[in-house]
Design a protein around this motif. Structure first.
Motif, PDB file in Angstrom:
ATOM      1  N   PHE A 366       0.829  -1.204   0.000  1.00 49.42           N
ATOM      2  CA  PHE A 366       0.000   0.000   0.000  1.00 49.42           C
ATOM      3  C   PHE A 366       0.867   1.260   0.000  1.00 49.42           C
ATOM      4  N   SER A 367       2.070   1.163   0.576  1.00 50.23           N
ATOM      5  CA  SER A 367       3.020   2.281   0.497  1.00 50.23           C
ATOM      6  C   SER A 367       3.543   2.447  -0.917  1.00 50.23           C
ATOM      7  N   VAL A 368       3.606   1.324  -1.658  1.00 52.57           N
ATOM      8  CA  VAL A 368       3.994   1.402  -3.076  1.00 52.57           C
ATOM      9  C   VAL A 368       2.918   2.146  -3.866  1.00 52.57           C
ATOM     10  N   LEU A 369       1.648   1.826  -3.610  1.00 50.92           N
ATOM     11  CA  LEU A 369       0.550   2.513  -4.300  1.00 50.92           C
ATOM     12  C   LEU A 369       0.541   4.006  -3.990  1.00 50.92           C
ATOM     13  N   SER A 370       0.859   4.373  -2.745  1.00 50.77           N
ATOM     14  CA  SER A 370       0.843   5.790  -2.360  1.00 50.77           C
ATOM     15  C   SER A 370       2.034   6.561  -2.902  1.00 50.77           C
ATOM     16  N   GLY A 371       3.071   5.835  -3.360  1.00 52.10           N
ATOM     17  CA  GLY A 371       4.234   6.499  -3.944  1.00 52.10           C
ATOM     18  C   GLY A 371       5.387   6.702  -2.995  1.00 52.10           C
ATOM     19  N   ASN A 372       5.241   6.303  -1.728  1.00 48.90           N
ATOM     20  CA  ASN A 372       6.338   6.458  -0.769  1.00 48.90           C
ATOM     21  C   ASN A 372       7.420   5.406  -0.965  1.00 48.90           C
ATOM     22  N   MET A 373       7.043   4.258  -1.521  1.00 51.70           N
ATOM     23  CA  MET A 373       7.994   3.169  -1.739  1.00 51.70           C
ATOM     24  C   MET A 373       7.872   2.654  -3.166  1.00 51.70           C
ATOM     25  N   SER A 374       8.854   1.865  -3.543  1.00 53.77           N
ATOM     26  CA  SER A 374       8.826   1.162  -4.821  1.00 53.77           C
ATOM     27  C   SER A 374       8.801  -0.330  -4.526  1.00 53.77           C
ATOM     28  N   LEU A 375       8.484  -1.128  -5.531  1.00 57.68           N
ATOM     29  CA  LEU A 375       8.499  -2.577  -5.333  1.00 57.68           C
ATOM     30  C   LEU A 375       9.920  -3.067  -5.073  1.00 57.68           C
ATOM     31  N   VAL A 376      10.889  -2.476  -5.785  1.00 59.46           N
ATOM     32  CA  VAL A 376      12.302  -2.862  -5.649  1.00 59.46           C
ATOM     33  C   VAL A 376      13.128  -1.627  -5.324  1.00 59.46           C
ATOM     34  N   GLY A 377      13.974  -1.747  -4.346  1.00 56.43           N
ATOM     35  CA  GLY A 377      14.835  -0.631  -3.955  1.00 56.43           C
ATOM     36  C   GLY A 377      15.545  -0.957  -2.659  1.00 56.43           C
ATOM     37  N   PRO A 378      16.374  -0.050  -2.146  1.00 57.02           N
ATOM     38  CA  PRO A 378      17.035  -0.277  -0.858  1.00 57.02           C
ATOM     39  C   PRO A 378      16.015  -0.376   0.275  1.00 57.02           C
ATOM     40  N   ARG A 379      16.357  -1.113   1.305  1.00 58.52           N
ATOM     41  CA  ARG A 379      15.463  -1.264   2.452  1.00 58.52           C
ATOM     42  C   ARG A 379      15.287   0.082   3.160  1.00 58.52           C
ATOM     43  N   PRO A 380      14.052   0.476   3.470  1.00 61.87           N
ATOM     44  CA  PRO A 380      13.859   1.737   4.203  1.00 61.87           C
ATOM     45  C   PRO A 380      14.283   1.570   5.656  1.00 61.87           C
ATOM     46  N   GLU A 381      15.114   2.479   6.147  1.00 63.96           N
ATOM     47  CA  GLU A 381      15.604   2.384   7.522  1.00 63.96           C
ATOM     48  C   GLU A 381      14.996   3.472   8.402  1.00 63.96           C
ATOM     49  N   ARG A 382      15.084   3.277   9.699  1.00 64.71           N
ATOM     50  CA  ARG A 382      14.578   4.244  10.663  1.00 64.71           C
ATOM     51  C   ARG A 382      15.527   5.437  10.741  1.00 64.71           C
ATOM     52  N   PRO A 383      15.004   6.630  11.005  1.00 68.70           N
ATOM     53  CA  PRO A 383      15.853   7.838  11.048  1.00 68.70           C
ATOM     54  C   PRO A 383      17.039   7.703  11.995  1.00 68.70           C
ATOM     55  N   TYR A 384      16.843   7.050  13.139  1.00 66.42           N
ATOM     56  CA  TYR A 384      17.928   6.886  14.110  1.00 66.42           C
ATOM     57  C   TYR A 384      19.105   6.150  13.482  1.00 66.42           C
ATOM     58  N   PHE A 385      18.819   5.053  12.775  1.00 67.78           N
ATOM     59  CA  PHE A 385      19.884   4.267  12.155  1.00 67.78           C
ATOM     60  C   PHE A 385      20.476   4.977  10.947  1.00 67.78           C
ATOM     61  N   VAL A 386      19.642   5.702  10.186  1.00 71.15           N
ATOM     62  CA  VAL A 386      20.155   6.441   9.025  1.00 71.15           C
ATOM     63  C   VAL A 386      21.163   7.490   9.467  1.00 71.15           C
ATOM     64  N   VAL A 402      17.085   6.990  -4.565  1.00 71.80           N
ATOM     65  CA  VAL A 402      15.983   6.233  -5.174  1.00 71.80           C
ATOM     66  C   VAL A 402      14.993   5.864  -4.073  1.00 71.80           C
ATOM     67  N   LYS A 403      13.778   5.520  -4.466  1.00 72.04           N
ATOM     68  CA  LYS A 403      12.778   5.143  -3.472  1.00 72.04           C
ATOM     69  C   LYS A 403      13.163   3.831  -2.790  1.00 72.04           C
ATOM     70  N   PRO A 404      12.879   3.705  -1.506  1.00 74.59           N
ATOM     71  CA  PRO A 404      13.107   2.418  -0.842  1.00 74.59           C
ATOM     72  C   PRO A 404      12.144   1.366  -1.381  1.00 74.59           C
ATOM     73  N   GLY A 405      12.506   0.091  -1.216  1.00 79.84           N
ATOM     74  CA  GLY A 405      11.706  -0.968  -1.822  1.00 79.84           C
ATOM     75  C   GLY A 405      11.210  -2.002  -0.834  1.00 79.84           C
ATOM     76  N   VAL A 406      10.147  -2.698  -1.225  1.00 84.92           N
ATOM     77  CA  VAL A 406       9.638  -3.826  -0.443  1.00 84.92           C
ATOM     78  C   VAL A 406      10.678  -4.947  -0.446  1.00 84.92           C
ATOM     79  N   THR A 407      11.314  -5.149  -1.588  1.00 83.97           N
ATOM     80  CA  THR A 407      12.452  -6.055  -1.702  1.00 83.97           C
ATOM     81  C   THR A 407      13.558  -5.307  -2.423  1.00 83.97           C
ATOM     82  N   GLY A 408      14.726  -5.910  -2.506  1.00 84.29           N
ATOM     83  CA  GLY A 408      15.834  -5.200  -3.132  1.00 84.29           C
ATOM     84  C   GLY A 408      17.017  -6.099  -3.410  1.00 84.29           C
ATOM     85  N   TRP A 409      17.981  -5.575  -4.149  1.00 87.30           N
ATOM     86  CA  TRP A 409      19.183  -6.326  -4.518  1.00 87.30           C
ATOM     87  C   TRP A 409      19.964  -6.746  -3.265  1.00 87.30           C
TER      88      TRP A 409
END
Length: 460
Positions: A366-386, A402-409
């Motif tokens: 659903f985050s992919v549909l909203s445009g915040n994420m992509s199907l493939v991309g880097p894993r989205p991390e929490r601000p503290y860790f970033v 690039v947008k973070p992804g549900v899965t990624g390389w």
């Protein structure tokens, strides 16, 4: 290595996939057409059904790891995967056949030919998975250098690429400390060009610890290249051989002036359309699984079923990621973020199961549909860790281009990260994705994700 749409494939892997595809298509199509009185009337339909089935079978075999050049499976484990592949392949082909306009009289011939073709293919796959590559498929590599970088290249080649013959190391006169044992060093009495010709070298990897002061014999390296030998630097070697950009062998200049990192409008639009279509289809197909998951979470520990957590997205913008709750409600009682660990005691029983099969990630569609994420991309991390990782790891902020992804390389190539060291390893794969991302690479990642889910690899 063969480069297809900016992604590197090993020549052996590419030829194996082409052979298997051709074997399936030719065997089934010829058998069906031979049993048909009027071949011209069904040839296009037979070809379409056969090609579609063959592609599906290739995806299944890819997901089960049959095209991995390096693996630690026993012969028995490979045979077990072959049986699973046979069951899944025939089931998929039968469904495709039933949905096709082929007539019932074609069914017996189609299925018998397909069973024979898949069985032959899997026997060949089992053999290739455990056979030593023949001489014509092997690659002879010379490492130019004798320091720590050269040692790293040699060690990774021996460990990770059975199709490579390491000819040896040719020392540069300007490297003060040799990290390579004397028996592995090639004779300095002969020129680099003569050794390359005598040893029938296919590729030279330049892995010098120090390049200043005339340490590289440019004239000889050029002569080698003119003799048809590939000459690559250490950064390019790791990129094309292992699908990663190593932080310890790359410079800002290499990233800036090299190829890749294309973020054009066409690529953005194509990726967005692909995300919308795939996410919508996956939500429809996975809706029964998501409903059952929600019910089991409620039965075990009550609500809430979903949880929201702030993550860092494209260009550093914050958004809330949505996942199925897999941990206890008091997972972080002090409010301080913690890495997820193997056998984490905060994970519930249902949570452990849905994490293993990656079901907890499904609401991210659903985050992919909203445009915040992509199907493939880097894993989205929490601000503290970033914030922490950006300070400790050079180039970490490149992931946010690039947008973070549900899965990624990185997710399909490396296990779940639970430390700064793991994040550093995964960053090398994320950099490769950001540099070379394309629709083709997205499809490769999705196919490999199927194998990760089927085998339950890397879950925590």
């Amino acid at each position: 290595m063969i480069k297809i749409f900016d992604h590197y494939f090993h020549r052996r892997t590419f030829l194996q996939m082409c052979f298997d595809l051709g074997l399936l298509v030719v065997t089934v199509a010829v058998a069906v057409l031979w049993r048909t009185e009027n071949p011209a009337s069904v040839s296009s339909v037979v070809l379409a059904v056969t090609v579609l089935s063959a592609i599906g079978i290739l995806v299944i075999n890819m997901g089960l790891g049959f095209y991995q050049r390096v693996h630690n499976r026993t012969l028995g484990q490979t045979r077990a995967r072959a049986v699973l592949s046979l069951c899944l392949s025939l089931s998929l082909a039968y469904i495709i056949f039933r949905l096709s306009p082929l007539t019932p009289q074609d069914e017996k011939t189609f299925l018998l030919a397909l069973i024979a073709a898949v069985a032959l293919l899997l026997i060949h796959r089992i053999y290739m998975a455990h056979a030593t590559p023949r001489a014509m498929m092997r690659q002879r590599v010379l490492v130019f250098g004798s320091g720590e970088r050269a040692k790293l290249v040699g060690r990774t080649l021996k460990k990770s690429d059975p199709s490579v013959d390491l000819v040896g190391y040719y020392a540069s006169p300007n490297e003060a400390v040799a990290e390579i044992s004397a028996w592995a060093l090639l004779s300095p009495q002969k020129s680099l060009t003569d050794i390359v010709i005598d040893e029938r070298v296919d590729e030279i990897v330049v892995a010098l610890s120090e390049r200043r002061g005339g340490s590289m014999p440019l004239r000889e390296l050029l002569d080698c290249k003119l003799h048809g030998v590939r000459v690559v630097d250490i950064a390019t070697h790791f990129e094309k051989t292992f699908g990663q950009i190593r932080r310890d062998s790359v410079s800002a200049g290499w990233l800036i002036f090299g190829d890749g990192f294309r973020q054009g409008l066409v690529r953005t639009v194509v990726k967005r359309i692909f995300d919308l279509l795939c996410a919508t289809l996956l939500i429809v197909l996975a809706s029964p699984v998501m409903l059952l998951t929600g019910a089991f979470i409620l039965l075990e520990s009550g609500g809430p079923v979903l949880y929201r957590q702030e993550r860092v997205g494209l260009n550093g913008r914050l958004f809330n990621v949505i996942k199925f709750r897999s941990m206890r409600l008091d997972a972080e009682p002090d409010g301080k973020p913690r890495w997820a660990q193997a056998a984490d005691d905060r994970v519930t029983r249902v949570g452990r199961f849905i994490r293993k099969l990656r079901i907890d990630e499904l609401p991210q569609l659903f985050s992919v549909l909203s445009g915040n994420m992509s199907l493939v991309g880097p894993r989205p991390e929490r601000p503290y860790f970033v914030d922490k990782l950006t300070q400790e790891l050079p180039y970490y902020a490149v992931r946010q281009s690039v947008k973070p992804g549900v899965t990624g390389w990185a997710q399909v190539r490396y296990h779940y990260g639970a430390s700064v060291e793991d994040a550093a390893e995964k960053l090398q794969y994320d950099l490769y994705y950001v540099k070379n991302h394309s629709l083709f690479l997205d499809l490769v990642v999705l196919f490999e994700t199927v194998g990760v889910v089927l085998m339950g690899k890397g879950a925590q």
